[in-house]
Design a protein around this motif. Structure first.
Motif, PDB file in Angstrom:
ATOM      1  N   LYS A  52       0.653  -1.627   0.025  1.00  0.00           N
ATOM      2  CA  LYS A  52       0.037   0.032   0.100  1.00  0.00           C
ATOM      3  C   LYS A  52       0.902   1.571   0.599  1.00  0.00           C
ATOM      4  CE  LYS A  52      -3.940  -2.099   2.535  1.00  0.00           C
ATOM      5  NZ  LYS A  52      -3.877  -2.659   4.546  1.00  0.00           N
ATOM      6  N   ASN A  53       1.993   1.031   0.677  1.00  0.00           N
ATOM      7  CA  ASN A  53       2.457   2.187   0.437  1.00  0.00           C
ATOM      8  C   ASN A  53       4.204   1.950   0.056  1.00  0.00           C
ATOM      9  OD1 ASN A  53       0.874   3.126   2.906  1.00  0.00           O
ATOM     10  ND2 ASN A  53       1.604   2.096   3.949  1.00  0.00           N
ATOM     11  N   TYR A  54       4.815   1.649  -0.881  1.00  0.00           N
ATOM     12  CA  TYR A  54       5.429   1.232  -1.865  1.00  0.00           C
ATOM     13  C   TYR A  54       6.409   2.446  -1.749  1.00  0.00           C
ATOM     14  CZ  TYR A  54       4.074   2.058  -5.995  1.00  0.00           C
ATOM     15  OH  TYR A  54       2.989   2.325  -7.228  1.00  0.00           O
ATOM     16  N   LEU A  55       6.157   3.406  -2.548  1.00  0.00           N
ATOM     17  CA  LEU A  55       6.044   4.933  -2.600  1.00  0.00           C
ATOM     18  C   LEU A  55       7.737   5.001  -1.003  1.00  0.00           C
ATOM     19  CD1 LEU A  55       3.925   6.635  -4.937  1.00  0.00           C
ATOM     20  CD2 LEU A  55       6.096   5.453  -5.510  1.00  0.00           C
ATOM     21  N   TRP A  56       6.954   5.386  -0.087  1.00  0.00           N
ATOM     22  CA  TRP A  56       7.658   5.885   1.283  1.00  0.00           C
ATOM     23  C   TRP A  56       9.038   4.821   1.302  1.00  0.00           C
ATOM     24  CZ3 TRP A  56       7.240   9.306   4.280  1.00  0.00           C
ATOM     25  CH2 TRP A  56       5.692  10.113   3.894  1.00  0.00           C
ATOM     26  N   VAL A  57       8.383   3.268   0.450  1.00  0.00           N
ATOM     27  CA  VAL A  57       9.277   2.360   1.016  1.00  0.00           C
ATOM     28  C   VAL A  57      10.336   2.346  -0.232  1.00  0.00           C
ATOM     29  CG1 VAL A  57       9.859  -0.077   1.441  1.00  0.00           C
ATOM     30  CG2 VAL A  57       7.513   0.768   2.269  1.00  0.00           C
ATOM     31  N   VAL A  58       9.922   2.975  -1.125  1.00  0.00           N
ATOM     32  CA  VAL A  58      11.214   2.470  -2.603  1.00  0.00           C
ATOM     33  C   VAL A  58      11.790   4.126  -1.560  1.00  0.00           C
ATOM     34  CG1 VAL A  58      11.295   3.150  -4.846  1.00  0.00           C
ATOM     35  CG2 VAL A  58       9.724   1.931  -3.998  1.00  0.00           C
ATOM     36  N   ALA A  59      11.528   4.677  -1.548  1.00  0.00           N
ATOM     37  CA  ALA A  59      12.413   6.443  -1.200  1.00  0.00           C
ATOM     38  C   ALA A  59      13.190   5.805  -0.345  1.00  0.00           C
ATOM     39  CB  ALA A  59      10.897   7.161  -0.680  1.00  0.00           C
ATOM     40  N   ALA A  60      12.412   5.313   0.863  1.00  0.00           N
ATOM     41  CA  ALA A  60      13.763   4.360   2.253  1.00  0.00           C
ATOM     42  C   ALA A  60      15.122   4.055   1.296  1.00  0.00           C
ATOM     43  CB  ALA A  60      12.958   4.037   3.136  1.00  0.00           C
ATOM     44  N   SER A  61      14.241   2.938   0.690  1.00  0.00           N
ATOM     45  CA  SER A  61      15.801   2.371   0.425  1.00  0.00           C
ATOM     46  C   SER A  61      16.579   2.889  -0.532  1.00  0.00           C
ATOM     47  CB  SER A  61      15.201   0.953  -0.685  1.00  0.00           C
ATOM     48  OG  SER A  61      14.270   0.972   0.342  1.00  0.00           O
ATOM     49  N   VAL A  62      16.029   3.854  -1.441  1.00  0.00           N
ATOM     50  CA  VAL A  62      17.093   4.873  -2.030  1.00  0.00           C
ATOM     51  C   VAL A  62      17.817   5.673  -1.707  1.00  0.00           C
ATOM     52  CG1 VAL A  62      16.964   6.649  -4.081  1.00  0.00           C
ATOM     53  CG2 VAL A  62      15.251   4.917  -4.260  1.00  0.00           C
ATOM     54  N   VAL A  63      17.208   5.701   0.073  1.00  0.00           N
ATOM     55  CA  VAL A  63      18.301   6.872  -0.014  1.00  0.00           C
ATOM     56  C   VAL A  63      18.814   5.821   1.090  1.00  0.00           C
ATOM     57  CG1 VAL A  63      18.117   7.889   2.724  1.00  0.00           C
ATOM     58  CG2 VAL A  63      16.299   8.236   1.065  1.00  0.00           C
ATOM     59  N   PHE A  64      18.640   4.563   1.724  1.00  0.00           N
ATOM     60  CA  PHE A  64      19.202   3.293   1.913  1.00  0.00           C
ATOM     61  C   PHE A  64      20.844   3.174   1.018  1.00  0.00           C
ATOM     62  CE2 PHE A  64      20.899  -1.028   1.926  1.00  0.00           C
ATOM     63  CZ  PHE A  64      21.353  -1.376   2.886  1.00  0.00           C
ATOM     64  N   MET A  65      20.199   2.982  -0.544  1.00  0.00           N
ATOM     65  CA  MET A  65      21.176   2.750  -1.350  1.00  0.00           C
ATOM     66  C   MET A  65      22.165   4.127  -1.512  1.00  0.00           C
ATOM     67  SD  MET A  65      20.820  -0.426  -2.383  1.00  0.00           S
ATOM     68  CE  MET A  65      21.976  -0.589  -3.966  1.00  0.00           C
ATOM     69  N   GLY A  66      21.525   5.138  -1.327  1.00  0.00           N
ATOM     70  CA  GLY A  66      22.340   6.747  -1.857  1.00  0.00           C
ATOM     71  C   GLY A  66      23.548   6.695  -0.253  1.00  0.00           C
ATOM     72  N   PHE A  67      23.543   6.189   0.318  1.00  0.00           N
ATOM     73  CA  PHE A  67      24.267   6.329   1.751  1.00  0.00           C
ATOM     74  C   PHE A  67      25.538   5.360   1.082  1.00  0.00           C
ATOM     75  CE2 PHE A  67      26.095   6.120   5.575  1.00  0.00           C
ATOM     76  CZ  PHE A  67      26.273   7.148   6.070  1.00  0.00           C
ATOM     77  N   LEU A  68      24.737   3.967   0.675  1.00  0.00           N
ATOM     78  CA  LEU A  68      26.097   2.944   0.361  1.00  0.00           C
ATOM     79  C   LEU A  68      27.126   4.222  -0.825  1.00  0.00           C
ATOM     80  CD1 LEU A  68      23.721   0.063   0.849  1.00  0.00           C
ATOM     81  CD2 LEU A  68      25.189   0.779   2.334  1.00  0.00           C
ATOM     82  N   ILE A  69      26.547   4.658  -2.175  1.00  0.00           N
ATOM     83  CA  ILE A  69      26.992   4.993  -2.670  1.00  0.00           C
ATOM     84  C   ILE A  69      28.131   6.106  -1.764  1.00  0.00           C
ATOM     85  CG2 ILE A  69      26.487   5.598  -4.987  1.00  0.00           C
ATOM     86  CD1 ILE A  69      24.596   3.587  -5.085  1.00  0.00           C
ATOM     87  N   THR A  70      27.285   6.907  -1.336  1.00  0.00           N
ATOM     88  CA  THR A  70      27.870   8.031  -1.537  1.00  0.00           C
ATOM     89  C   THR A  70      29.264   7.449  -0.988  1.00  0.00           C
ATOM     90  OG1 THR A  70      25.907   9.228  -1.337  1.00  0.00           O
ATOM     91  CG2 THR A  70      27.704  10.682  -0.693  1.00  0.00           C
ATOM     92  N   LYS A  71      28.464   6.736   0.028  1.00  0.00           N
ATOM     93  CA  LYS A  71      29.869   6.598   0.970  1.00  0.00           C
ATOM     94  C   LYS A  71      31.210   5.959   0.280  1.00  0.00           C
ATOM     95  CE  LYS A  71      31.806   5.316   5.610  1.00  0.00           C
ATOM     96  NZ  LYS A  71      32.254   6.251   6.152  1.00  0.00           N
TER      97      LYS A  71
END
Lengths: 231, 582
Positions: free
Chosen positions: B411-430
């Motif tokens: 139902k709220n996949y957009l929120w979860v996708v956004a959180a996952s993107v932030v998560f991945m973003g952090f991994l990549i930035t680091k």
């Protein structure tokens, strides 16, 4: 009518009193059983002293000198990768130990003993490994390691009997026995003693005594498992 | 019938009291309890290795003082015996009371929510082998934390958020695990009630906190309290502290042998990766409360709390074998909150969860105190078995997550996708520089091991800076200044778990300008215990040297500084601008 009611009240009252009495009796029996079990456990169990690891408090100031002091952080030592090999001088045994523990051996010692300063006892009274020459203890026990381990207490006046014994094999394949003995005049038992056989030489056994405080058990286990004897 | 079962549970507990259990834990309770009873809480925290919350010290104080009424705790031949029945009784009776308290709360919660089977589920909890093993056998106090947390939930059902906040504050000041729930706890109050109620709840929490930590602010010892709050962060810096989870498997079934500062993804170490994963799941748990309807929010808070405790156990490194204990209570109240609608499913899930927790604790006990349990397998066989227990617990985690969160995520996949993107973003930035093959400063990587004879190594500062702000100083050699580097002191050994990721180490090194001029040191670089480089002796007035050392295929890199003479006095030795090349 009134008399009948009074009789009924009397019966109910008597019933209540009986119930209370029964409950009290059950409670007393229950407490006696639990108390009895605790008494039995306290009289029969042979415990050991366990002190908290690291920096801790055992006694009020002034008496602290008497307290056993943990000289090392054994939890860290047991997990450390910084272990080195110690080799016997007269016999070709070897084992691994934490680099932080300095091996202490004794000049011209026929039993090739080695120890570490890991407790409050003088090192010479707290040997980690000694090579037991069986014939020097009892010629009849040569080639009978289990008998030797079972009767080891007889060589010491402070011990009164065998507490337990079990066969063991360490990770290097050395076979032997682990035994603990009863201390004369007290309820305590000694720490574990390991006797490892040496292939091709019935007259010697590698004897390891647990000189470590309880917190050092993991260090001892790792050390015992690394014990080897090269032909 | 249920009374009989509960009575049976009570009698069983009384018979189990004499078991010494996890002897090291009990020895800590004795030592800390005696210290706080004799010298007070501040002395305890400043002079011993006490690392539990301040609230628990009061419990130990009570036990210590009660013990003194009946026996002499200074008789070391009696007090410190592992079969000291009086101490075991005094301590474990409190654990038993907590268990009874949990039973009472389970029944009350079921009644309050007008649900059946409260007595049955309470009896199952009371007779649960995992509960018995953790408490009255092991001698741990996880039940204190669960009891208080369930009490707070009871107050929420009763619509008393302020009372819930008081109890919750006591809960996390009694058992650290409850700190985990702080963000979702207040998020729930905000969601269910109002901003004003949130402020009021904060206020009563603060008041409760101030009362419990009274001695610290009264005697101006708040720094000690702060230290107590942070001391646990790297107490045991390993993959897993006998928690049979993914980290245990990743460690090769020896979680207490692999440092969680070992690199696992680019230059991200295991601890950081675990924290990031945990944050992602914590976000989902928070979202579940934030997006819930007001009337559903308490139900979702309970569900989210279960997810938080599962994520804590499975995703973070340094997790202990007992950290899933709260779940034994949470799964039961799943039924009352209709998170799980069928009683049989609830009991089935509880059985699965209990089995995993029980086996995990039992095997941990067998590892540490084989005399306390019957365990017929050798150490090596046991290690193999831990693989299956770990897999069983991981599958349980995935099952619970999928079963109770899949529809929410859909139902709220957009929120979860956004959180996952932030998560991945952090991994990549680091890992940005790492992925592009650029040089990586060694100062960005946390060591897996540090040994140093004086102070501690400092990043981008001289070693003397470790003494405090007044001593802060930049790294330099003969007044040539460096922005990056490690300020060390002979003798020192700083090790990194690089996981064979890099091919070359380039670094300058030398004795710092602030050093004394009497002594000299050599700089050594080791790879997996093999010496890769050894410098000539260096003194204060020697110019810095620059080297490039091949570390291809090296897992553990060690930077060592050793004194060359009798003394290491004043040997402030620097690794200057050290960089790793892929």
């Amino acid at each position: 009518m009134d008399t009948k009611n009074k009789e009924e009240d009397f019966v109910v009252e008597a019933g209540k009193k009986n119930l209370i009495t029964i409950n009290i009796v059950i409670l007393v029996i229950f407490l006696l059983i639990i108390g009895g079990v605790y008494y039995w456990v306290s009289k029969t169990s042979k415990g050991q002293q366990v002190f908290p690891a690291g920096i801790n408090y055992l006694l009020p100031k002034g008496e602290e000198a008497k307290k056993p002091v943990l000289l090392y952080d054994f939890a860290k030592l047991s997990e450390s990768s910084d272990w080195v090999t110690y080799k016997g001088k007269a016999y070709s045994y070897s084992f691994q130990h934490p680099k932080a523990l300095a091996p202490l051996s004794f000049p011209n010692d026929k039993s090739d003993a080695v120890t570490f300063k890991v407790n409050e006892l003088p090192p010479e009274q707290s040997l980690l490994l000694t090579v037991e020459i069986v014939s020097s203890r009892d010629k009849n026990l040569v080639g009978k390691p289990e008998e030797f381990a079972k009767n080891y207490w007889k060589f010491f006046s402070g011990l009164s009997g065998l507490n337990k014994i079990e066969p063991i094999t360490n990770e290097k394949g050395l076979k032997g026995y682990k035994a603990a003995y009863l201390v004369k005049g007290s309820k305590t038992v000694t720490s574990d003693n390991y006797f490892f056989q040496v292939e091709g030489n019935d007259d010697i056994l590698l004897h390891i005594g647990d000189i470590f405080p309880t917190e050092g058990k993991a260090v001892l286990n790792r050390l015992v498992n690394s014990l080897e004897y090269l032909k | 019938m249920y009374f009989l079962l509960l009575f049976l549970g009570f009698v069983t507990r009384l018979f189990l009291v004499p078991i010494p259990g996890f002897k090291a834990d009990i020895a800590f309770w004795k030592g800390w309890g005696l210290a706080v009873a004799d010298r007070g809480i501040i002395w305890l925290i400043n002079n011993t290795n006490y690392n539990y919350p301040p609230g628990f010290a009061y419990i130990l104080d009570f036990i210590g003082k009660t013990y003194k009424l009946f026996a002499d705790p200074y008789n070391i031949d009696q007090y410190w015996m592992d079969n000291n029945l009086l101490y075991l009784f005094l301590f474990k009776i409190l654990i038993i009371l907590s268990d009874i308290g949990i039973v009472f709360l389970i029944i009350k919660i079921s009644k309050k929510l007008k649900m059946e089977w409260g007595w049955l589920l309470a009896s199952i909890f009371f007779l649960n082998p995992a509960v018995l093993f953790d408490g009255v056998i092991w001698g741990q106090v996880d039940q204190f934390g669960l009891f208080l947390f369930l009490w707070a939930i009871y107050f929420f059902i009763d619509e008393k958020p302020k009372l819930a906040s008081i109890i919750f504050t006591i809960a996390w000041l009694m058992k650290w695990q409850n700190i985990l729930f702080i963000p979702i706890f207040y998020l729930f109050i905000y969601k269910k009630y109002s901003f004003s109620d949130l402020i009021k709840s904060f206020a009563v929490s603060l008041g409760t906190f101030a009362i419990i930590i009274f001695p610290f602010w009264f005697y101006r010892e708040m720094a000690s309290l702060l230290n107590l709050f942070t001391v646990n962060s790297n107490w045991f810096p390993w993959y897993s502290l006998n928690a049979f989870n993914g980290w245990w498997i990743a460690s090769g079934l020896n979680g207490m042998k692999i440092s969680d500062k070992t690199l696992v993804l680019g230059i991200i170490n295991a601890k950081q990766f675990g924290l990031l994963l945990f944050s992602l799941f914590y976000f989902i748990a928070s979202l579940n409360i934030f997006l819930a309807k007001k009337e559903e929010s308490l139900k979702q808070f309970v569900l989210s709390s279960a997810l938080v405790i599962l994520s804590f156990f499975h995703l973070l490194t340094q997790s202990h074998e007992r950290y899933l204990f709260h779940l034994l209570g949470f799964v039961i109240i799943f039924y009352f909150f209709k998170i799980e609608k069928k009683l049989t499913h609830t009991i089935g899930l509880l059985s699965i969860v209990s089995l995993g927790i029980f086996l995990n604790m039992y095997v941990s006990m067998a590892f540490n105190y084989p005399d306390q349990v019957y365990w017929p397998f050798s150490t090596e066989t046991t290690r193999s078995l831990t693989l299956y227990i770990s897999m069983f617990q991981i599958v349980t985690f995935i099952y619970i997550f999928v079963r109770y969160f899949s529809s929410f995520i859909r139902k709220n996949y957009l929120w979860v996708v956004a959180a996952s993107v932030v998560f991945m973003g952090f991994l990549i930035t680091k890992n940005y520089s790492y992925f592009l093959g650029k040089p990586i400063s060694l100062t960005k990587i946390t060591p897996v091991g540090i040994q140093q004879d004086y102070l501690k190594p400092m990043i981008n500062m001289t070693v003397e800076s470790a003494r405090g702000v007044k001593y802060w100083n930049r790294l330099s050699n003969n007044y040539y200044f460096y922005n990056q580097g490690i300020g060390a002191h002979a003798n020192s050994e700083i090790s990194y778990g690089l996981g064979k990721r890099f091919s070359k180490l380039i670094t300058d090194f030398g004795i710092d300008t602030e050093a004394g001029d009497q002594n000299k040191a050599v700089f050594i670089i080791q790879g997996d215990g093999r010496e890769l480089y050894r410098s000539k002796p260096k003194g204060k007035y020697d110019l810095p040297e620059s080297i490039s050392v091949s570390i291809y295929g090296i897992d553990k890199l060690s930077l060592i500084v050793q004194k060359t003479g009798e003394s290491n006095n004043g040997l402030h030795a620097d690794w200057l601008n050290p960089v790793l090349i892929r």
